[in-house]
Enzyme design. Structure first.
Site, PDB file in Angstrom:
ATOM      1  N   SER A  56      44.471  53.193  43.715  1.00 40.49           N
ATOM      2  CA  SER A  56      43.105  53.269  44.232  1.00 40.49           C
ATOM      3  C   SER A  56      42.843  52.280  45.360  1.00 40.49           C
ATOM      4  CB  SER A  56      42.094  53.054  43.110  1.00 40.49           C
ATOM      5  OG  SER A  56      42.303  51.812  42.469  1.00 40.49           O
ATOM      6  N   ASP A  95      33.455  44.859  39.553  1.00 38.33           N
ATOM      7  CA  ASP A  95      34.682  45.261  40.249  1.00 38.33           C
ATOM      8  C   ASP A  95      35.053  44.194  41.277  1.00 38.33           C
ATOM      9  OD1 ASP A  95      36.704  46.418  41.717  1.00 38.33           O
ATOM     10  OD2 ASP A  95      35.710  48.344  41.986  1.00 38.33           O
ATOM     11  N   HIS A 126      38.513  46.337  44.108  1.00 33.58           N
ATOM     12  CA  HIS A 126      38.321  47.176  45.286  1.00 33.58           C
ATOM     13  C   HIS A 126      37.445  46.445  46.303  1.00 33.58           C
ATOM     14  CE1 HIS A 126      39.322  49.950  41.967  1.00 33.58           C
ATOM     15  NE2 HIS A 126      40.057  50.531  42.904  1.00 33.58           N
TER      16      HIS A 126
END
Length: 309
Positions: free
Chosen positions: A48, A281, A284
């Site tokens: 990702s 998060d 990312h």
């Protein structure tokens, strides 16, 4: 990962840009990149984090041309994405393959088996691309409930107690063999991106609005795995360029989505107050943001590769 649209109230993270010392760093030029890639196909393969980079590049290219020239961002599935620029006959693809080798979740043993000698089942879609950009690493160090395999398979033998370094090395050798057997080095430019730093522990990203301004950051990612990647690249007969983004990204603990990976962040904050850390998060990146610099580096590779473009 549009943190601003998701409700992040501060935007200073968008203004910080990495710049090398004593070196001219070419500015990103989307129309020039598209012209150099006219009639060509690029594929970004990996986890990702590489999807994050694909999203960044798709946005940069989209904003560089007339929207009428873009056929649209087509979502083939959750594991595959395509962006097409019609006027340039250019395709930018993403394929989700976090290990680069095959994870068999329906193995006859009843276990989830990571097949170290078998390239990802989606590798047929990589073949023929004019530019290939790979990454792997993050999923190899997931533990507990985040670990996605039960057993390794090597030489048709199922193994439970193989060390991660040894398994990773075998998988990278499998990837290298695939590259040498399937890539025309006179036609295709191959790149491998280094590890994207995460910010946990003493460097947790939650509610941080400024970068780390010194050299105090200490990576938790095993250096041995990064060494294996570099050694594999050196052994591969087909030329592979190493897109090293790790150090330039390390100070940017301010640029992760945090809670703003979702527009429902306020619901999460109210409903799961005691569990907020599990929703934050710090892996990312917000867009626009750090992956734009990665793509600026990618553009510089393309700009300086006249033998391909």
């Amino acid at each position: 990962m549009n943190c601003r649209s998701n409700g992040r109230p501060d935007f200073e993270y968008e203004n910080w840009v990495w710049q090398p010392k004593d070196c001219d760093f070419i500015q990103f030029n989307g129309t020039d990149m598209l012209e150099r890639l006219r009639g060509k196909r690029m594929i970004i393969v990996g986890d990702s984090m590489n999807r994050n980079q694909w999203e960044s590049l798709a946005c940069l290219l989209y904003s560089s041309i007339d929207p009428a020239q873009v056929e649209g961002i087509e979502l083939k599935s959750k594991n595959s994405k395509i962006f097409r620029a019609k006027e340039y006959d250019f395709t930018l693809e993403f394929d989700f393959s976090p290990f680069l080798v095959q994870l068999d979740v329906n193995h006859e043993s009843g276990s989830k088996v990571l097949k170290l000698d078998e390239i990802s089942a989606s590798a047929d879609s990589w073949a023929g691309a004019d530019v290939m950009l790979f990454n792997t690493g993050h999923w190899w160090v997931h533990l507990g409930k985040y670990k996605t395999w039960d057993l390794f398979e090597h030489k048709r033998e199922l193994l439970e107690d193989m060390k991660i370094d040894a398994a990773f090395d075998l998988a990278m050798r499998t990837w290298s063999r695939w590259i040498d057997r399937n890539v025309d080095q006179n036609k295709t430019m191959v790149l491998f991106r280094s590890i994207s730093p995460e910010h946990h522990g003493d460097f947790w990203c939650y509610n941080v609005t400024r970068p780390i301004m010194d050299d105090s950051y200490a990576s938790l990612f095993p250096k041995s795995l990064s060494t294996i990647v570099r050694d594999t690249i050196r052994r591969t007969r087909t030329p592979v360029s190493y897109l090293n983004i790790t150090n330039l990204s390390q100070p940017r603990r301010d640029a992760h989505p945090g809670l703003y990976r979702s527009s429902r962040w306020n619901v999460i904050l109210q409903r799961y107050k005691r569990r907020v850390p599990s929703f934050v998060d710090c892996s990312h990146w917000c867009l626009p943001g750090v992956p734009d610099t990665w793509n600026r580096l990618l553009y510089s590779f393309i700009f300086n590769s006249s033998e391909y473009f």
